[in-house]
Design a protein around this motif. Structure first.
Motif, PDB file in Angstrom:
ATOM      1  N   GLN A   1       0.826  -1.208   0.000  1.00  0.00           N
ATOM      2  CA  GLN A   1       0.000   0.000   0.000  1.00  0.00           C
ATOM      3  C   GLN A   1       0.861   1.259   0.000  1.00  0.00           C
ATOM      4  OE1 GLN A   1      -2.459  -0.631   3.449  1.00  0.00           O
ATOM      5  NE2 GLN A   1      -3.916  -1.932   2.361  1.00  0.00           N
ATOM      6  N   LEU A   2       1.922   1.258   0.809  1.00  0.00           N
ATOM      7  CA  LEU A   2       2.825   2.410   0.846  1.00  0.00           C
ATOM      8  C   LEU A   2       3.495   2.619  -0.505  1.00  0.00           C
ATOM      9  CD1 LEU A   2       4.527   1.827   4.323  1.00  0.00           C
ATOM     10  CD2 LEU A   2       2.969   3.700   3.737  1.00  0.00           C
ATOM     11  N   THR A   3       3.887   1.527  -1.139  1.00  0.00           N
ATOM     12  CA  THR A   3       4.548   1.608  -2.438  1.00  0.00           C
ATOM     13  C   THR A   3       3.632   2.214  -3.489  1.00  0.00           C
ATOM     14  OG1 THR A   3       6.013  -0.259  -1.972  1.00  0.00           O
ATOM     15  CG2 THR A   3       5.575   0.226  -4.282  1.00  0.00           C
ATOM     16  N   VAL A   4       2.420   1.695  -3.573  1.00  0.00           N
ATOM     17  CA  VAL A   4       1.469   2.195  -4.561  1.00  0.00           C
ATOM     18  C   VAL A   4       1.130   3.653  -4.299  1.00  0.00           C
ATOM     19  CG1 VAL A   4      -0.957   2.015  -5.291  1.00  0.00           C
ATOM     20  CG2 VAL A   4       0.489  -0.029  -5.194  1.00  0.00           C
ATOM     21  N   GLN A   5       0.905   4.011  -3.044  1.00  0.00           N
ATOM     22  CA  GLN A   5       0.540   5.389  -2.732  1.00  0.00           C
ATOM     23  C   GLN A   5       1.673   6.345  -3.048  1.00  0.00           C
ATOM     24  OE1 GLN A   5      -2.723   6.026  -1.755  1.00  0.00           O
ATOM     25  NE2 GLN A   5      -2.053   8.061  -2.436  1.00  0.00           N
ATOM     26  N   ALA A   6       2.913   5.925  -2.787  1.00  0.00           N
ATOM     27  CA  ALA A   6       4.062   6.780  -3.089  1.00  0.00           C
ATOM     28  C   ALA A   6       4.186   7.022  -4.587  1.00  0.00           C
ATOM     29  CB  ALA A   6       5.344   6.150  -2.546  1.00  0.00           C
ATOM     30  N   VAL A   7       3.977   5.980  -5.386  1.00  0.00           N
ATOM     31  CA  VAL A   7       4.063   6.130  -6.839  1.00  0.00           C
ATOM     32  C   VAL A   7       2.958   7.048  -7.350  1.00  0.00           C
ATOM     33  CG1 VAL A   7       3.825   4.908  -9.032  1.00  0.00           C
ATOM     34  CG2 VAL A   7       5.236   3.933  -7.213  1.00  0.00           C
ATOM     35  N   VAL A   8       1.732   6.817  -6.900  1.00  0.00           N
ATOM     36  CA  VAL A   8       0.604   7.625  -7.344  1.00  0.00           C
ATOM     37  C   VAL A   8       0.778   9.087  -6.917  1.00  0.00           C
ATOM     38  CG1 VAL A   8      -1.873   8.004  -7.009  1.00  0.00           C
ATOM     39  CG2 VAL A   8      -1.005   5.697  -7.458  1.00  0.00           C
ATOM     40  N   ASP A   9       1.174   9.297  -5.660  1.00  0.00           N
ATOM     41  CA  ASP A   9       1.391  10.668  -5.176  1.00  0.00           C
ATOM     42  C   ASP A   9       2.508  11.356  -5.956  1.00  0.00           C
ATOM     43  OD1 ASP A   9      -0.564  10.284  -3.279  1.00  0.00           O
ATOM     44  OD2 ASP A   9       0.816   9.958  -1.612  1.00  0.00           O
TER      45      ASP A   9
ATOM     46  N   LEU B   1      10.415   7.963 -13.730  1.00  0.00           N
ATOM     47  CA  LEU B   1      10.044   6.653 -13.208  1.00  0.00           C
ATOM     48  C   LEU B   1      11.012   6.202 -12.122  1.00  0.00           C
ATOM     49  CD1 LEU B   1       8.297   6.668 -15.866  1.00  0.00           C
ATOM     50  CD2 LEU B   1       8.606   4.187 -15.862  1.00  0.00           C
ATOM     51  N   ALA B   2      12.304   6.465 -12.336  1.00  0.00           N
ATOM     52  CA  ALA B   2      13.292   6.125 -11.312  1.00  0.00           C
ATOM     53  C   ALA B   2      13.003   6.877 -10.024  1.00  0.00           C
ATOM     54  CB  ALA B   2      14.695   6.450 -11.812  1.00  0.00           C
ATOM     55  N   SER B   3      12.565   8.132 -10.156  1.00  0.00           N
ATOM     56  CA  SER B   3      12.233   8.927  -8.984  1.00  0.00           C
ATOM     57  C   SER B   3      11.007   8.361  -8.262  1.00  0.00           C
ATOM     58  CB  SER B   3      11.971  10.377  -9.398  1.00  0.00           C
ATOM     59  OG  SER B   3      11.556  11.160  -8.298  1.00  0.00           O
ATOM     60  N   LEU B   4      10.015   7.895  -9.003  1.00  0.00           N
ATOM     61  CA  LEU B   4       8.824   7.323  -8.380  1.00  0.00           C
ATOM     62  C   LEU B   4       9.188   6.099  -7.541  1.00  0.00           C
ATOM     63  CD1 LEU B   4       6.236   7.523 -11.308  1.00  0.00           C
ATOM     64  CD2 LEU B   4       6.470   9.080  -9.368  1.00  0.00           C
ATOM     65  N   ILE B   5      10.044   5.246  -8.074  1.00  0.00           N
ATOM     66  CA  ILE B   5      10.450   4.057  -7.325  1.00  0.00           C
ATOM     67  C   ILE B   5      11.301   4.452  -6.122  1.00  0.00           C
ATOM     68  CG2 ILE B   5      11.882   1.982  -7.447  1.00  0.00           C
ATOM     69  CD1 ILE B   5      10.791   1.465 -10.195  1.00  0.00           C
ATOM     70  N   SER B   6      12.136   5.467  -6.283  1.00  0.00           N
ATOM     71  CA  SER B   6      12.950   5.942  -5.168  1.00  0.00           C
ATOM     72  C   SER B   6      12.065   6.492  -4.049  1.00  0.00           C
ATOM     73  CB  SER B   6      13.921   7.020  -5.655  1.00  0.00           C
ATOM     74  OG  SER B   6      14.684   7.539  -4.593  1.00  0.00           O
ATOM     75  N   GLN B   7      11.006   7.196  -4.414  1.00  0.00           N
ATOM     76  CA  GLN B   7      10.090   7.722  -3.402  1.00  0.00           C
ATOM     77  C   GLN B   7       9.386   6.586  -2.661  1.00  0.00           C
ATOM     78  OE1 GLN B   7       7.594  11.158  -4.766  1.00  0.00           O
ATOM     79  NE2 GLN B   7       8.899  11.090  -6.575  1.00  0.00           N
TER      80      GLN B   7
ATOM     81  N   PHE C   1       3.608  10.775  -8.969  1.00  0.00           N
ATOM     82  CA  PHE C   1       3.229  11.105 -10.346  1.00  0.00           C
ATOM     83  C   PHE C   1       2.282  12.294 -10.381  1.00  0.00           C
ATOM     84  CE2 PHE C   1       0.639  10.611 -14.199  1.00  0.00           C
ATOM     85  CZ  PHE C   1       1.640  10.551 -15.155  1.00  0.00           C
ATOM     86  N   ARG C   2       1.360  12.346  -9.445  1.00  0.00           N
ATOM     87  CA  ARG C   2       0.427  13.474  -9.408  1.00  0.00           C
ATOM     88  C   ARG C   2       1.174  14.796  -9.192  1.00  0.00           C
ATOM     89  NH1 ARG C   2      -2.596  11.912  -5.523  1.00  0.00           N
ATOM     90  NH2 ARG C   2      -1.488  13.037  -3.891  1.00  0.00           N
ATOM     91  N   GLN C   3       2.193  14.774  -8.352  1.00  0.00           N
ATOM     92  CA  GLN C   3       2.936  15.988  -8.046  1.00  0.00           C
ATOM     93  C   GLN C   3       3.914  16.387  -9.144  1.00  0.00           C
ATOM     94  OE1 GLN C   3       4.710  14.908  -4.311  1.00  0.00           O
ATOM     95  NE2 GLN C   3       2.728  14.737  -3.282  1.00  0.00           N
ATOM     96  N   ASN C   4       4.416  15.398  -9.884  1.00  0.00           N
ATOM     97  CA  ASN C   4       5.420  15.688 -10.896  1.00  0.00           C
ATOM     98  C   ASN C   4       5.256  14.724 -12.066  1.00  0.00           C
ATOM     99  OD1 ASN C   4       7.645  16.930 -12.063  1.00  0.00           O
ATOM    100  ND2 ASN C   4       9.111  15.614 -11.021  1.00  0.00           N
ATOM    101  N   PRO C   5       4.267  14.965 -12.929  1.00  0.00           N
ATOM    102  CA  PRO C   5       3.944  14.007 -13.990  1.00  0.00           C
ATOM    103  C   PRO C   5       4.824  14.135 -15.226  1.00  0.00           C
ATOM    104  CG  PRO C   5       2.394  15.815 -14.048  1.00  0.00           C
ATOM    105  CD  PRO C   5       3.303  16.080 -12.874  1.00  0.00           C
ATOM    106  N   LEU C   6       6.111  13.981 -15.044  1.00  0.00           N
ATOM    107  CA  LEU C   6       7.022  14.041 -16.180  1.00  0.00           C
ATOM    108  C   LEU C   6       7.102  12.675 -16.852  1.00  0.00           C
ATOM    109  CD1 LEU C   6       9.963  16.174 -14.728  1.00  0.00           C
ATOM    110  CD2 LEU C   6       8.089  16.927 -16.210  1.00  0.00           C
ATOM    111  N   PHE C   7       7.117  12.682 -18.165  1.00  0.00           N
ATOM    112  CA  PHE C   7       7.209  11.441 -18.930  1.00  0.00           C
ATOM    113  C   PHE C   7       8.672  11.248 -19.338  1.00  0.00           C
ATOM    114  CE2 PHE C   7       6.957   8.840 -22.757  1.00  0.00           C
ATOM    115  CZ  PHE C   7       6.106   7.831 -22.358  1.00  0.00           C
ATOM    116  N   ALA C   8       9.426  10.585 -18.486  1.00  0.00           N
ATOM    117  CA  ALA C   8      10.849  10.383 -18.732  1.00  0.00           C
ATOM    118  C   ALA C   8      11.349   9.247 -17.858  1.00  0.00           C
ATOM    119  CB  ALA C   8      11.637  11.661 -18.426  1.00  0.00           C
ATOM    120  N   PRO C   9      12.383   8.516 -18.299  1.00  0.00           N
ATOM    121  CA  PRO C   9      12.936   7.444 -17.466  1.00  0.00           C
ATOM    122  C   PRO C   9      13.351   7.926 -16.085  1.00  0.00           C
ATOM    123  CG  PRO C   9      13.779   7.275 -19.697  1.00  0.00           C
ATOM    124  CD  PRO C   9      13.019   8.565 -19.631  1.00  0.00           C
ATOM    125  N   ALA C  10      13.931   9.117 -16.008  1.00  0.00           N
ATOM    126  CA  ALA C  10      14.354   9.642 -14.710  1.00  0.00           C
ATOM    127  C   ALA C  10      13.171   9.850 -13.781  1.00  0.00           C
ATOM    128  CB  ALA C  10      15.119  10.953 -14.897  1.00  0.00           C
TER     129      ALA C  10
END
Length: 262
Positions: free
Chosen positions: A61-69, A82-88, A71-80
């Motif tokens: 749940q924490l993982t999914v919420q972090a990714v969704v949050d 996605l790496a940031s979403l996983i890092s968060q 992306f909502r805050q910074n919806p950039l379409f770039a590999p970096a």
């Protein structure tokens, strides 16, 4: 669940459906999430938790919420991005690991799909053994490669078999959110151009472990809608009678031609 996404600036119509089942387990430690920002992009994610004492569910749940949050805050379409979403997600889970001894070993696999609806492009990332499948013209075009001990042994040539489904120690991960693995997440380096008829499937190992890709293709060919396909796959796995059936979850994204009124 089925959602129809067809903004004015979208190159294609997008249909999304998902389903989850606890299998033979007493609880479901999978989680899924979606963030649709219209022209700003679409992000879908799935996580499969582990860790005992119910903390696998929390990690997912924490993982999914972090990714969704994120992306909502910074919806950039770039590999970096996605790496940031996983890092968060890693930061959020590790932050909770330190709050109690029982949470120290909780972890989660993750797979993320991002779509640029205006340009008609897709990017994805994953960590662990939850997978992304890409089907084109009804056939599997690509799937992600697991971060697992078995996959490392396959690369080393210690197994002649290419399918990890029945190999020993298949569930030992080499990397995941909150885990002490040595393998980093995999991030798609270049965006793929979408075509009408493309289908993406995000799923936990509880689904793909008991369903071969050829069966996915057969059920896809027999399905008119994404929710129909998902329910057929989940139903087929649940009815297989595996006494140790793990939680199974799946989220699919269908790329469809837009209807015009010209």
């Amino acid at each position: 669940m089925i959602a129809y996404l067809d903004g004015a600036g979208h190159r294609y119509s997008i249909q999304v459906a998902s389903a989850s089942h606890s299998g033979r387990r007493s609880s479901n430690e999978d989680a899924m999430g979606l963030m649709d920002l219209g022209a700003g992009g679409l992000c879908c994610t799935l996580a499969d938790g582990a860790g005992g004492h119910g903390h696998g569910e929390l990690a997912a749940q924490l993982t999914v919420q972090a990714v969704v949050d994120g992306f909502r805050q910074n919806p950039l379409f770039a590999p970096a991005s996605l790496a940031s979403l996983i890092s968060q997600a890693e930061h959020r889970v590790s932050g909770q690991q330190s709050t109690s001894v029982s949470r120290m070993h909780m972890s989660a696999t993750v797979v993320v799909l991002c779509i640029d609806p205006e340009q008609g492009r897709a990017l994805w990332a994953h960590w662990g053994d939850s997978r992304l499948y890409w089907f084109r013209a009804g056939r599997m075009h690509l799937r992600t490669e697991d971060h697992s001990l078995v996959q490392q042994l396959l690369h080393a040539g210690l197994y002649e078999e290419n399918d990890p489904r029945r190999l020993p120690n298949r569930n030992v991960l080499a990397g995941a959110i909150g885990a002490e693995g040595q393998v980093p997440p995999s991030i798609r380096a270049d965006a793929v151009a979408l075509e009408p008829g493309d289908v993406f499937l995000l799923c936990s190992d509880g689904l793909w472990e008991d369903m071969h890709e050829s069966e996915m293709e057969q059920l896809l060919a027999a399905s008119q809608r994404p929710d129909e396909w998902i329910q057929r796959m989940v139903g087929r796995v649940v009815s297989s009678g595996n006494p140790h059936q793990d939680n199974l979850s799946a989220l699919t994204v269908w790329i469809c031609p837009r209807e015009t009124n010209d």
